[in-house]
Design a protein around this motif. Structure first.
Motif, PDB file in Angstrom:
ATOM      1  N   HIS A   1      16.966  31.669  21.193  1.00  0.00           N
ATOM      2  CA  HIS A   1      15.692  32.381  21.189  1.00  0.00           C
ATOM      3  C   HIS A   1      14.670  31.633  20.330  1.00  0.00           C
ATOM      4  O   HIS A   1      14.742  31.641  19.097  1.00  0.00           O
ATOM      5  CB  HIS A   1      15.886  33.799  20.654  1.00  0.00           C
ATOM      6  N   THR A   2      13.708  31.020  20.983  1.00  0.00           N
ATOM      7  CA  THR A   2      12.731  30.185  20.268  1.00  0.00           C
ATOM      8  C   THR A   2      11.471  30.931  19.861  1.00  0.00           C
ATOM      9  O   THR A   2      10.599  30.352  19.205  1.00  0.00           O
ATOM     10  CB  THR A   2      12.304  28.986  21.137  1.00  0.00           C
ATOM     11  N   VAL A   3      11.343  32.198  20.210  1.00  0.00           N
ATOM     12  CA  VAL A   3      10.092  32.907  19.951  1.00  0.00           C
ATOM     13  C   VAL A   3       9.729  32.898  18.464  1.00  0.00           C
ATOM     14  O   VAL A   3       8.565  32.730  18.096  1.00  0.00           O
ATOM     15  CB  VAL A   3      10.156  34.352  20.495  1.00  0.00           C
ATOM     16  N   GLY A   4      10.722  33.064  17.591  1.00  0.00           N
ATOM     17  CA  GLY A   4      10.445  33.112  16.162  1.00  0.00           C
ATOM     18  C   GLY A   4      10.019  31.770  15.604  1.00  0.00           C
ATOM     19  O   GLY A   4       9.002  31.656  14.904  1.00  0.00           O
TER      20      GLY A   4
ATOM     21  N   GLY B   1      12.095  22.435  11.619  1.00  0.00           N
ATOM     22  CA  GLY B   1      12.516  23.786  11.979  1.00  0.00           C
ATOM     23  C   GLY B   1      13.387  23.811  13.211  1.00  0.00           C
ATOM     24  O   GLY B   1      13.323  22.921  14.060  1.00  0.00           O
ATOM     25  N   ALA B   2      14.215  24.855  13.327  1.00  0.00           N
ATOM     26  CA  ALA B   2      15.099  24.983  14.485  1.00  0.00           C
ATOM     27  C   ALA B   2      15.737  26.360  14.518  1.00  0.00           C
ATOM     28  O   ALA B   2      15.837  27.048  13.497  1.00  0.00           O
ATOM     29  CB  ALA B   2      16.197  23.926  14.446  1.00  0.00           C
ATOM     30  N   CYS B   3      16.166  26.771  15.726  1.00  0.00           N
ATOM     31  CA  CYS B   3      17.127  27.856  15.897  1.00  0.00           C
ATOM     32  C   CYS B   3      18.499  27.187  15.943  1.00  0.00           C
ATOM     33  O   CYS B   3      18.718  26.312  16.784  1.00  0.00           O
ATOM     34  CB  CYS B   3      16.890  28.606  17.197  1.00  0.00           C
ATOM     35  N   ILE B   4      19.385  27.560  15.070  1.00  0.00           N
ATOM     36  CA  ILE B   4      20.634  26.815  14.938  1.00  0.00           C
ATOM     37  C   ILE B   4      21.796  27.436  15.720  1.00  0.00           C
ATOM     38  O   ILE B   4      21.801  28.611  16.048  1.00  0.00           O
ATOM     39  CB  ILE B   4      21.030  26.647  13.459  1.00  0.00           C
TER      40      ILE B   4
END
Length: 250
Positions: free
Chosen positions: A121-124, A113-116
C-alpha cells in the motif's frame, strides 16, 4: 473543587449531552438471517452497550454478514488523566523547513522512503514523499532542500538499508499500512535491528507512519518518531531537521 480535582469527564453523545449514544459496525462469519441479527445484538450487550439495536444488516456472501449497531455506552473517561506521547518539535511550513535545512545542514537533506516487506500500500508513503503530496500539502519531492527517494512498495528491509547506505541518507521514512496479525511489528523490528547491526542506528533518523502507528509504539520499536493519520510532509520534515540539528549541536 477545581476542574483539575474533579477531572474532566467525557462520554459519547448523540441526541443530548452525555447520553452515551454510540454506533459500531462489525462482521460475523455467518449468513444473514434473524438469528444472526440477534447474535449481533447480544454481542453488543456483551460489550456493555445499553439497549443496543441492529439498525443495518447486510449479506456479504459466502457465509458472512455485516452489521451496524446503535446503543448507549455507560462508560466515561477523564481527559485530565490522559497524556498521549507525541514527537516534540516546532512545526514549520515548507519555506521555513527549506530555510532551516539550508542554514543548519548547508546541503540537501537526503530522505529515503518505502513500504517495507509484504506491504503493497503506497498511499501513505506517496502522500509524504511524492511531489503532489496529499490534501493540499505538497510532498517532500517539492522541497528544494530535500532529496526525496521513494522506493515504493514491498521493499525488503535489506534493500532499504543498502539504498540508505548508498545514498548516505539522513532519514529513513517507513510506511506500514497492513497490520493483520501485527505483521507491521515484525517488519518494523526487523528494519530497526538491521540498522543496529550495520552500526547506522545513531546516524540515521528513523521515522515510521501508518494508520495504527503511534509515537509511543514507534519509540518502543527503536524508532525516533511515529506519525499517525492526519500527518503531512511538513510534520515529518520539521521533526527531521530539528532532530538532525539536535544531534549535530556543537
Amino acid at each position: 473543587m477545581t476542574e483539575q480535582q474533579i477531572g474532566k469527564w467525557v462520554k459519547p453523545y448523540g441526541d443530548t449531552m452525555d447520553d452515551g449514544r454510540v454506533q459500531l459496525s462489525f462482521s460475523l462469519p455467518v449468513a444473514l438471517d434473524e438469528n444472526a441479527k440477534e447474535a449481533a445484538r447480544r454481542l453488543a450487550l456483551e460489550m456493555g452497550l445499553i439497549e443496543p439495536g441492529v439498525v443495518h444488516a447486510e449479506d456479504m456472501g459466502q457465509g458472512f454478514s455485516f452489521y451496524v449497531v446503535y446503543g448507549q455506552c455507560k462508560h466515561r473517561v477523564d481527559l485530565a488523566c490522559i497524556k498521549v506521547a507525541k514527537p516534540e518539535f516546532e512545526a514549520l511550513d515548507k519555506d521555513g523547513i527549506n530555510a532551516l535545512i539550508a542554514e543548519k545542514m548547508r546541503r540537501k537533506m537526503v530522505v529515503v522512503g518505502a513500504c517495507i516487506e509484504t506491504d503493497a500500500h503506497t498511499v501513505g508513503i506517496d502522500a509524504i514523499m511524492n511531489m503532489k503530496g496529499y490534501n493540499g500539502h505538497k510532498g517532500l519531492e517539492s522541497y528544494h532542500e530535500v532529496r526525496a527517494i521513494n522506493m515504493g512498495a514491498q521493499v525488503d528491509s535489506e534493500a532499504l538499508v543498502a539504498r540508505a547506505i548508498e545514498e548516505k541518507a539522513d532519514v529513513i521514512l517507513v510506511s506500514q499500512v497492513v497490520t493483520q496479525k501485527n505483521i507491521h511489528l515484525d517488519n518494523l523490528t526487523k528494519l530497526s535491528d538491521l540498522l543496529e547491526a550495520e552500526g547506522l542506528r545513531d546516524r540515521i533518523i528513523l521515522v515510521v507512519g501508518g494508520p495504527r502507528i503511534s509515537h509511543e509504539l514507534a519509540k518502543e520499536l527503536g524508532y525516533d518518531a511515529g506519525f499517525g493519520p492526519g500527518s503531512y510532509a511538513e510534520n515529518v520534515a520539521s521533526f527531521a531537521i530539528h532532530e538532525w540539528t539536535r544531534r549535530h549541536a556543537a
